[in-house]
Scaffold this motif. Structure first.
Motif, PDB file in Angstrom:
ATOM      1  N   MET A  53      48.697  -5.372  58.987  1.00  0.00           N
ATOM      2  CA  MET A  53      48.998  -6.003  57.703  1.00  0.00           C
ATOM      3  C   MET A  53      48.007  -5.580  56.625  1.00  0.00           C
ATOM      4  SD  MET A  53      51.724  -7.608  58.232  1.00  0.00           S
ATOM      5  CE  MET A  53      51.811  -8.437  56.644  1.00  0.00           C
ATOM      6  N   ARG A  54      46.759  -5.332  57.030  1.00  0.00           N
ATOM      7  CA  ARG A  54      45.760  -4.870  56.066  1.00  0.00           C
ATOM      8  C   ARG A  54      46.153  -3.516  55.474  1.00  0.00           C
ATOM      9  NH1 ARG A  54      41.837  -4.171  59.348  1.00  0.00           N
ATOM     10  NH2 ARG A  54      41.212  -6.351  59.387  1.00  0.00           N
ATOM     11  N   GLN A  55      46.690  -2.643  56.322  1.00  0.00           N
ATOM     12  CA  GLN A  55      47.082  -1.311  55.846  1.00  0.00           C
ATOM     13  C   GLN A  55      48.304  -1.396  54.921  1.00  0.00           C
ATOM     14  OE1 GLN A  55      44.831   0.761  56.464  1.00  0.00           O
ATOM     15  NE2 GLN A  55      43.829  -0.330  58.132  1.00  0.00           N
ATOM     16  N   PHE A  56      49.253  -2.264  55.261  1.00  0.00           N
ATOM     17  CA  PHE A  56      50.408  -2.466  54.381  1.00  0.00           C
ATOM     18  C   PHE A  56      49.962  -3.005  53.022  1.00  0.00           C
ATOM     19  CE2 PHE A  56      53.134  -2.622  58.274  1.00  0.00           C
ATOM     20  CZ  PHE A  56      54.001  -1.613  57.892  1.00  0.00           C
ATOM     21  N   ALA A  57      49.006  -3.941  53.046  1.00  0.00           N
ATOM     22  CA  ALA A  57      48.509  -4.513  51.800  1.00  0.00           C
ATOM     23  C   ALA A  57      47.820  -3.458  50.943  1.00  0.00           C
ATOM     24  CB  ALA A  57      47.549  -5.671  52.105  1.00  0.00           C
ATOM     25  N   LEU A  58      47.056  -2.582  51.591  1.00  0.00           N
ATOM     26  CA  LEU A  58      46.365  -1.527  50.851  1.00  0.00           C
ATOM     27  C   LEU A  58      47.358  -0.567  50.200  1.00  0.00           C
ATOM     28  CD1 LEU A  58      43.206   0.298  52.121  1.00  0.00           C
ATOM     29  CD2 LEU A  58      44.987   1.553  50.931  1.00  0.00           C
ATOM     30  N   GLN A  59      48.364  -0.145  50.955  1.00  0.00           N
ATOM     31  CA  GLN A  59      49.382   0.745  50.393  1.00  0.00           C
ATOM     32  C   GLN A  59      50.171   0.045  49.285  1.00  0.00           C
ATOM     33  OE1 GLN A  59      51.151   4.394  50.043  1.00  0.00           O
ATOM     34  NE2 GLN A  59      49.645   3.959  51.665  1.00  0.00           N
ATOM     35  N   GLY A  60      50.474  -1.241  49.496  1.00  0.00           N
ATOM     36  CA  GLY A  60      51.204  -1.999  48.483  1.00  0.00           C
ATOM     37  C   GLY A  60      50.412  -2.138  47.197  1.00  0.00           C
ATOM     38  N   ALA A  61      49.097  -2.317  47.322  1.00  0.00           N
ATOM     39  CA  ALA A  61      48.259  -2.423  46.122  1.00  0.00           C
ATOM     40  C   ALA A  61      48.291  -1.128  45.327  1.00  0.00           C
ATOM     41  CB  ALA A  61      46.830  -2.764  46.538  1.00  0.00           C
ATOM     42  N   ALA A  62      48.287   0.009  46.009  1.00  0.00           N
ATOM     43  CA  ALA A  62      48.360   1.296  45.322  1.00  0.00           C
ATOM     44  C   ALA A  62      49.691   1.448  44.601  1.00  0.00           C
ATOM     45  CB  ALA A  62      48.163   2.431  46.322  1.00  0.00           C
ATOM     46  N   VAL A  63      50.775   1.041  45.243  1.00  0.00           N
ATOM     47  CA  VAL A  63      52.108   1.123  44.617  1.00  0.00           C
ATOM     48  C   VAL A  63      52.167   0.257  43.371  1.00  0.00           C
ATOM     49  CG1 VAL A  63      54.543   0.565  44.933  1.00  0.00           C
ATOM     50  CG2 VAL A  63      53.285   1.695  46.772  1.00  0.00           C
ATOM     51  N   ILE A  64      51.686  -0.977  43.488  1.00  0.00           N
ATOM     52  CA  ILE A  64      51.741  -1.905  42.340  1.00  0.00           C
ATOM     53  C   ILE A  64      50.909  -1.387  41.176  1.00  0.00           C
ATOM     54  CG2 ILE A  64      51.059  -4.212  41.574  1.00  0.00           C
ATOM     55  CD1 ILE A  64      51.764  -5.206  44.405  1.00  0.00           C
ATOM     56  N   LEU A  65      49.716  -0.871  41.467  1.00  0.00           N
ATOM     57  CA  LEU A  65      48.849  -0.383  40.401  1.00  0.00           C
ATOM     58  C   LEU A  65      49.480   0.790  39.660  1.00  0.00           C
ATOM     59  CD1 LEU A  65      46.191  -0.376  38.857  1.00  0.00           C
ATOM     60  CD2 LEU A  65      45.223   1.074  40.663  1.00  0.00           C
ATOM     61  N   VAL A  66      49.979   1.783  40.397  1.00  0.00           N
ATOM     62  CA  VAL A  66      50.550   2.974  39.757  1.00  0.00           C
ATOM     63  C   VAL A  66      51.821   2.622  38.993  1.00  0.00           C
ATOM     64  CG1 VAL A  66      51.605   5.228  40.186  1.00  0.00           C
ATOM     65  CG2 VAL A  66      49.517   4.564  41.407  1.00  0.00           C
ATOM     66  N   LEU A  67      52.705   1.834  39.583  1.00  0.00           N
ATOM     67  CA  LEU A  67      53.956   1.485  38.898  1.00  0.00           C
ATOM     68  C   LEU A  67      53.715   0.604  37.680  1.00  0.00           C
ATOM     69  CD1 LEU A  67      56.491   0.840  41.813  1.00  0.00           C
ATOM     70  CD2 LEU A  67      56.163   2.898  40.429  1.00  0.00           C
ATOM     71  N   SER A  68      52.729  -0.275  37.764  1.00  0.00           N
ATOM     72  CA  SER A  68      52.446  -1.139  36.610  1.00  0.00           C
ATOM     73  C   SER A  68      51.923  -0.337  35.424  1.00  0.00           C
ATOM     74  CB  SER A  68      51.435  -2.220  37.007  1.00  0.00           C
ATOM     75  OG  SER A  68      50.180  -1.642  37.331  1.00  0.00           O
ATOM     76  N   LEU A  69      51.311   0.818  35.679  1.00  0.00           N
ATOM     77  CA  LEU A  69      50.838   1.690  34.600  1.00  0.00           C
ATOM     78  C   LEU A  69      51.921   2.660  34.133  1.00  0.00           C
ATOM     79  CD1 LEU A  69      47.262   2.550  35.948  1.00  0.00           C
ATOM     80  CD2 LEU A  69      47.869   0.924  34.141  1.00  0.00           C
ATOM     81  N   ALA A  70      52.713   3.160  35.078  1.00  0.00           N
ATOM     82  CA  ALA A  70      53.700   4.186  34.723  1.00  0.00           C
ATOM     83  C   ALA A  70      54.997   3.605  34.177  1.00  0.00           C
ATOM     84  CB  ALA A  70      53.996   5.048  35.955  1.00  0.00           C
ATOM     85  N   PRO A 121      55.574  13.169  40.890  1.00  0.00           N
ATOM     86  CA  PRO A 121      54.216  12.878  40.407  1.00  0.00           C
ATOM     87  C   PRO A 121      53.783  11.446  40.695  1.00  0.00           C
ATOM     88  CG  PRO A 121      55.455  14.073  38.743  1.00  0.00           C
ATOM     89  CD  PRO A 121      56.432  13.668  39.800  1.00  0.00           C
ATOM     90  N   THR A 122      54.749  10.515  40.612  1.00  0.00           N
ATOM     91  CA  THR A 122      54.415   9.119  40.878  1.00  0.00           C
ATOM     92  C   THR A 122      53.991   8.925  42.329  1.00  0.00           C
ATOM     93  OG1 THR A 122      55.995   8.390  39.187  1.00  0.00           O
ATOM     94  CG2 THR A 122      55.266   6.753  40.802  1.00  0.00           C
ATOM     95  N   SER A 123      54.723   9.542  43.254  1.00  0.00           N
ATOM     96  CA  SER A 123      54.369   9.406  44.672  1.00  0.00           C
ATOM     97  C   SER A 123      53.019  10.051  44.961  1.00  0.00           C
ATOM     98  CB  SER A 123      55.454  10.019  45.550  1.00  0.00           C
ATOM     99  OG  SER A 123      55.548  11.420  45.356  1.00  0.00           O
ATOM    100  N   LEU A 124      52.735  11.173  44.307  1.00  0.00           N
ATOM    101  CA  LEU A 124      51.428  11.811  44.492  1.00  0.00           C
ATOM    102  C   LEU A 124      50.310  10.924  43.943  1.00  0.00           C
ATOM    103  CD1 LEU A 124      52.339  15.493  43.545  1.00  0.00           C
ATOM    104  CD2 LEU A 124      51.851  14.591  45.838  1.00  0.00           C
ATOM    105  N   ALA A 125      50.579  10.278  42.798  1.00  0.00           N
ATOM    106  CA  ALA A 125      49.587   9.367  42.216  1.00  0.00           C
ATOM    107  C   ALA A 125      49.337   8.175  43.133  1.00  0.00           C
ATOM    108  CB  ALA A 125      50.051   8.893  40.844  1.00  0.00           C
TER     109      ALA A 125
END
Length: 244
Positions: free
Chosen positions: A1-18, A33-37
């Motif tokens: 669950m920790r790893q899912f949370a870490l990946q989810g945080a990256a998704v939320i951060l990038v999408l909230s900016l893009a 480019p979004t997936s690479l970010a």
């Protein structure tokens, strides 16, 4: 669950900016480019949280691989088939954080030498996989009796087929936590660091004085083994021996 949370945080951060930028400009989100970010941000998060190098690589490549797989337009049925096959083989990784490890020939030779020193034994292999330990030991030591516990259906079936014709093997499809350790002189485990404290507590409460608990590669935390057998193989796989 920790790893899912870490990946989810990256998704939320990038999408909230893009998303606001492309949304305001009525442009489609460029998914490559979004997936690479997202992969880059996830790698940074994994590094900051001091994840092992292989988790960092997984986080960096996960979302780009999702994009690549989606771009191939693969029929969903293949993913279902892959999931079912992985579940049949790696059920222990899902239920108890115990992946499938196969003992090598050098480890089997070291165990055979150790068992020969003790004389005829009742040997239990917890998480026996396809029988890579139990089957060759049964051939080398016909006067000893060997039991394997395995809960992944496909690997259990392979081990069952390999044990046919060997009367000194008992092959069980069962959870290792249901095993009665007191029925055996030697208990062997090649699991992972996660279950070791709980398994050692079970060994202490059930195993008889004079019996031997052996862990391949993963020592019991905070406890000095009675003996360490350095197996001559790469990568190193020491056998941690604990005399009850």
């Amino acid at each position: 669950m920790r790893q899912f949370a870490l990946q989810g945080a990256a998704v939320i951060l990038v999408l909230s900016l893009a998303w606001p930028y492309f949304g305001l400009n009525a442009e489609a989100l460029p998914w490559l480019p979004t997936s690479l970010a997202i992969g880059g941000v996830a790698f940074i998060f994994a590094t900051l949280s001091r994840q092992p190098w292989w988790w960092r690589a997984i986080h960096a490549g996960f979302m780009p691989l999702v994009w690549f797989t989606h771009s191939q337009q693969i029929d969903p049925g293949w993913f279902l088939l892959a999931f079912v096959l992985l579940l049949l083989v790696y059920r222990g990784a899902l239920s108890g954080q115990v992946p499938l490890y196969l003992s090598n020939k050098q480890t089997v030779a070291a165990l055979a030498e150790l068992l020969a020193e003790r004389g005829p034994s009742r040997f239990l292999d917890l998480g026996a996989g396809v029988g890579s330990t139990t089957v060759p030991l049964a051939d080398l030591l016909p006067d000893s009796h060997f039991t394997g516990y395995e809960n992944a259906p496909l690997t259990w079936l392979v081990g069952l087929l390999l044990s046919v014709g060997r009367p000194n093997i008992r092959w069980r499809w069962d959870d290792l936590w249901q095993a009665k350790l007191g029925d055996y002189d030697v208990v062997y485990a090649f699991l992972s660091p996660v279950p070791m404290p709980k398994l050692w507590a079970k060994a202490q409460s059930e195993m008889q004085p004079g019996s031997l608990f052996i862990s391949n590669s993963f020592p019991v935390p905070g406890l000095s083994p009675s003996r360490i057998i350095d197996v001559d193989c790469t990568p190193p796989r020491p056998l941690y021996c604990y005399q009850l």
